[in-house]
Structure formats: structure tokens, C-alpha cells
Scaffold this active site. Structure first.
Site, PDB file in Angstrom:
ATOM      1  N   TRP A 144       0.776  -1.061   0.019  1.00 42.29           N
ATOM      2  CA  TRP A 144       0.101  -0.014  -0.093  1.00 42.29           C
ATOM      3  C   TRP A 144       0.838   1.187  -0.077  1.00 42.29           C
ATOM      4  O   TRP A 144       0.606   2.390  -0.729  1.00 42.29           O
ATOM      5  CB  TRP A 144      -1.186  -0.199   1.188  1.00 42.29           C
ATOM      6  CG  TRP A 144      -2.198  -1.083   0.693  1.00 42.29           C
ATOM      7  CD1 TRP A 144      -2.153  -2.369   1.603  1.00 42.29           C
ATOM      8  CD2 TRP A 144      -2.953  -1.134  -0.122  1.00 42.29           C
ATOM      9  NE1 TRP A 144      -3.114  -3.170   0.978  1.00 42.29           N
ATOM     10  CE2 TRP A 144      -3.614  -2.214  -0.281  1.00 42.29           C
ATOM     11  CE3 TRP A 144      -3.482   0.025  -1.229  1.00 42.29           C
ATOM     12  CZ2 TRP A 144      -4.649  -2.573  -1.017  1.00 42.29           C
ATOM     13  CZ3 TRP A 144      -4.336  -0.565  -2.198  1.00 42.29           C
ATOM     14  CH2 TRP A 144      -4.822  -1.581  -1.911  1.00 42.29           C
ATOM     15  N   ASP A 147      -1.937   6.680   6.219  1.00 42.30           N
ATOM     16  CA  ASP A 147      -2.793   5.849   5.761  1.00 42.30           C
ATOM     17  C   ASP A 147      -3.121   4.895   6.850  1.00 42.30           C
ATOM     18  O   ASP A 147      -2.571   3.924   7.166  1.00 42.30           O
ATOM     19  CB  ASP A 147      -2.493   5.234   4.620  1.00 42.30           C
ATOM     20  CG  ASP A 147      -3.363   4.232   3.965  1.00 42.30           C
ATOM     21  OD1 ASP A 147      -4.465   3.978   4.674  1.00 42.30           O
ATOM     22  OD2 ASP A 147      -3.008   3.483   2.794  1.00 42.30           O
ATOM     23  N   LYS A 179     -13.028  -1.482   6.628  1.00 39.59           N
ATOM     24  CA  LYS A 179     -12.192  -2.679   7.524  1.00 39.59           C
ATOM     25  C   LYS A 179     -12.870  -2.632   8.980  1.00 39.59           C
ATOM     26  O   LYS A 179     -13.586  -3.193   9.550  1.00 39.59           O
ATOM     27  CB  LYS A 179     -11.060  -2.332   7.373  1.00 39.59           C
ATOM     28  CG  LYS A 179     -10.382  -2.617   5.975  1.00 39.59           C
ATOM     29  CD  LYS A 179      -9.027  -2.262   5.828  1.00 39.59           C
ATOM     30  CE  LYS A 179      -8.599  -1.998   4.468  1.00 39.59           C
ATOM     31  NZ  LYS A 179      -8.759  -3.185   3.491  1.00 39.59           N
TER      32      LYS A 179
HETATM   33  N1  PMP Z   1      -4.194   1.592   1.964  1.00 37.93           N
HETATM   34  C1  PMP Z   1      -4.424   0.455   2.755  1.00 37.93           C
HETATM   35  C2  PMP Z   1      -3.640   0.116   4.003  1.00 37.93           C
HETATM   36  C3  PMP Z   1      -5.443  -0.353   2.253  1.00 37.93           C
HETATM   37  O1  PMP Z   1      -5.554  -1.913   2.863  1.00 37.93           O
HETATM   38  C4  PMP Z   1      -6.364  -0.355   1.302  1.00 37.93           C
HETATM   39  C5  PMP Z   1      -7.449  -1.457   0.655  1.00 37.93           C
HETATM   40  N2  PMP Z   1      -7.058  -2.564   1.012  1.00 37.93           N
HETATM   41  C6  PMP Z   1      -6.266   0.887   0.568  1.00 37.93           C
HETATM   42  C7  PMP Z   1      -5.024   1.892   0.874  1.00 37.93           C
HETATM   43  C8  PMP Z   1      -6.989   1.219  -0.702  1.00 37.93           C
HETATM   44  O2  PMP Z   1      -8.325   1.300  -0.428  1.00 37.93           O
HETATM   45  P1  PMP Z   1      -9.466   1.617  -1.242  1.00 37.93           P
HETATM   46  O3  PMP Z   1      -9.811   0.441  -1.791  1.00 37.93           O
HETATM   47  O4  PMP Z   1     -10.508   1.981  -0.283  1.00 37.93           O
HETATM   48  O5  PMP Z   1      -9.181   2.710  -2.303  1.00 37.93           O
END
Ligand code: PMP
Length: 363
Positions: A102, A172, A196
Site C-alpha cells: 500500500w 494511511d 475494515k
Molecule cells: N491503503 C491500505 C492500507 C489498504 O488496506 C487499502 C485497501 N485494502 C487501500 C489503501 C486502498 O483502499 P481503497 O480500496 O478504499 O481505495
């Protein structure tokens, strides 16, 4: 109905009572004669829910008054763009910690917008460890320093926060928000997708310090500017009302359970049960993550080989355990054990793991 044990990484398990409440209120919200998802986002009925959700979030995370709490669309992924667009001033660069999948995506997007300094890259340890927080210092001309508080795929989590002085710390927190108390005043901006720990998919929460949104460049189009949303209390355009309602109910549940401190206790307990099962299995299960940084939200583990992992997942499925397959990019297994997952679900998984090990490893 017998509910399955839900270890999905997101969207993921919600408190059962929240689902029942939504079901009960869905056709006729609080006797109003219409559903909340049919209500105008400019009307009092929705407005009350919206403001209450902001207030609950402020209370549960002890967000100081000089921060705005926003509910946006576009997922955490949109924040990968909005952050550099809003915070990287002309000629300035931004610092990122590359801790895994991520963080990698956040870096890739930021690089399209400005200069990125990768202060740490976990490539050499296959993203199984993190730098010491105390050793992380922003570079001279940095507009902000970005970290990923919990890597959902890699299963590693920051336990302490870097001190960044005047440089805003941006995090994040998609996969661990509200799983523990956080010192919000140490951060310039915190963001998290809802799906989540907070509620159904479809909304992203952004907690942003006033001086930061006030400095968003005027050259940005309306939606992409934090100023737009901060000035209009996330009601510049139609907000994602359904997920915000879900977040409202989840936050009430968290409050009733005892708040962020209680969520932290539960998360510690749940993750310890699984890590202990892994560590005491004499190598039958392996967690690749540096014990110092093991996540309390996403427990990743491997078995002896892929064949056995397949068998493990198939048997788990047969026991009503969902979502234990590791992310497609890394394979292996992963149990996501977010706030709403009862301790009992984790105890049952640990029991299953022990029985599986006995059956397939012992002669
Ligand atoms: N950052 C993290 C730490 C994530 O776990 C995720 C999704 N699993 C995201 C960003 C991306 O999120 P989204 O799918 O809501 O755009």
C-alpha cells in the site's frame, strides 16, 4: 441463520447488531416514513446522522478542535493523489516510507505529482520489517512525511510514531483506524477507507489539521481540494450516505463496547492468540513478519508448501471460515481480525489451526 466466521481483509465483518439495526430501520428510518437512503442529503434527518457521525469520530479518537473530519468518496486510493496535490507546494518534495504494497501504491501516485524521497524501502527484508520510529526524520525541504500505519497485505504495523516536528506526518490508517487510541495531534492528516474497521465500503474518512486544508492550492478542481470539503462539512456534493449511516452505527457500537482503548485490548488479545498458535507450532506455521511489528489486524502466515496451504484453505472453508487466503500478490494465508470480529471467532480459528496441524503434520 448461522453466520460464518469472516476473516476477509475488507470489506469485512460488521457487528451483527449493526446489521440488524440497519435492516430494522431500512424501509422506515426512525418512523419518518422513508428510508435514510431515500432522504435528501440537505434535509434534517440525514443532517443529524451526518453531524452525529462526525461528533462520534471526534470523541472516539479524541480529535482536537483544530482538525476537520471529512467523509469522502474514491476510497483511500483517491487520497494517494489528493495528498500530494494538496500538500506538496511548488518546489517542495515529500517523504515516504516504503513499507509494502500500500505504501508502494501511494508512492507511485505521488511520484506523478511531485518529487518523492523514499526515506526507507523495506525491499531488502521483503517488506517484513519497519524502520525504528525514532530514527525517521524528514528531509530538509519536505512538505510532509507519509507512512502506512498498517500494511494490510504484508501484516506489519507501526507501534510508535516518528517525530516530524514542523513537517506534517501523514498516515494511511485504512486497516487499523480505531483499533487503538492515537495521538492525533502528532499528525497533519490521517486517512482511512471505511470498509475494515469503520463500516461498509464507500466512504473514506480524512482527519485534517486546519492549517493544512486552508492551504490547499486554488488551482485544484473542486472535488480534489480539501478546502472544498472542509468548508462544506463534506456536503459540497452528495456524500456517500449509506456507508456514513453504517459508520454511525459502528461507532455507536464501538462506544458501547468501551471505545478505542477497549478495541486495542481486544485486538491485542485476538492477535496474540493467533501469533502464539503460529509460534508454538514448531514451524508448522510461519509468520514472516518481524515480531516487533506484527500487525494486530492482519495476521499473515505460511504453511510448509502451497499444496498444504490449499488444503488448509479448503478445510477452513468447510468449517465456515471465510477469507483466509493471503492477498493474490503474495499468496499464503491471512486472517484479518478487525474490531467487529468477536474474540470467539479467533479462538475457533486457533483451534482449527491446531487440529489441522495435528492431522497433516504429525505422523
Ligand atoms: N491503503 C491500505 C492500507 C489498504 O488496506 C487499502 C485497501 N485494502 C487501500 C489503501 C486502498 O483502499 P481503497 O480500496 O478504499 O481505495
Amino acid at each position: 441463520m448461522k453466520r460464518k466466521l469472516n476473516f476477509y481483509a475488507g470489506p469485512s465483518v460488521l457487528p451483527e447488531e449493526v446489521l440488524h439495526e440497519m435492516q430494522k430501520q431500512l424501509p422506515d428510518y426512525m418512523g419518518e416514513g422513508f428510508s435514510l437512503i431515500e432522504a435528501s442529503h440537505r434535509g434534517k434527518v440525514y443532517d443529524d446522522v451526518h453531524n452525529e457521525t462526525v461528533d462520534l469520530m471526534r470523541e472516539l479518537l479524541a480529535v482536537p478542535e483544530n482538525y476537520k473530519i471529512l467523509f469522502l468518496g474514491g476510497g483511500a486510493t483517491l487520497q494517494f493523489s489528493m495528498i500530494p496535490m494538496n500538500l506538496m507546494r511548488q518546489g517542495k518534495s515529500a517523504d515516504y516510507i516504503h513499507s509494502g504494497a500500500w505504501a508502494g501504491k501511494a508512492i507511485k501516485d505521488a511520484q506523478k505529482i511531485g518529487q518523492v524521497n523514499v526515506l526507507y524501502d523495506g525491499k531488502d527484508n521483503s517488506y517484513t520489517s519497519l524502520p525504528e520510529a525514532a530514527g525517521v526524520k524528514p528531509s530538509a525541504d519536505s512538505a510532509y512525511l507519509h507512512i502506512t500505519s498498517n500494511e494490510t497485505i504484508g501484516g506489519l504495523q507501526w507501534k510508535e510514531w516518528p517525530e516530524t516536528g514542523e513537517v506534517p506526518l501523514v498516515a494511511d490508517m485504512s486497516s487499523d483506524i480505531l483499533s487503538r487510541p492515537i495521538p492525533v495531534e502528532k499528525f497533519g492528516l490521517i486517512y482511512a477507507g471505511a470498509q475494515k474497521n469503520l463500516g461498509p465500503a464507500g466512504s473514506t474518512i480524512v482527519i485534517i489539521r486546519d492549517d493544512i486544508w486552508q492551504n490547499s492550492p486554488d488551482s485544484l478542481t473542486a472535488y480534489l481540494s480539501y478546502k472544498t470539503h472542509a468548508e462544506k462539512n463534506s456536503l459540497y456534493n452528495t456524500p456517500p450516505v449509506f456507508p456514513i449511516w453504517g459508520i454511525n452505527l459502528v461507532l455507536k457500537w464501538v462506544k458501547k463496547m468501551g471505545g478505542a482503548a477497549e478495541m486495542e485490548k481486544r485486538s491485542r488479545k485476538k492477535s496474540e492468540i493467533l501469533y502464539q498458535t503460529i509460534d508454538e507450532s514448531e514451524g508448522l506455521y510461519r509468520c514472516p513478519v518481524d515480531p516487533k511489528y506484527r500487525s494486530t489486524m492482519n495476521v499473515v502466515f505460511r504453511l510448509r508448501d502451497e499444496e498444504l496451504e490449499k488444503k488448509f484453505l479448503a478445510e477452513a472453508d468447510g468449517h465456515g471460515m471465510l477469507g483466509l487466503k493471503g492477498h493474490r500478490s503474495v499468496g499464503g494465508c491471512r486472517a484479518s481480525i478487525y474490531n467487529s470480529l468477536p474474540v470467539e471467532a479467533v479462538e475457533r480459528l486457533a483451534e482449527f489451526m491446531k487440529n489441522f496441524a495435528k492431522k497433516h503434520y504429525m505422523v
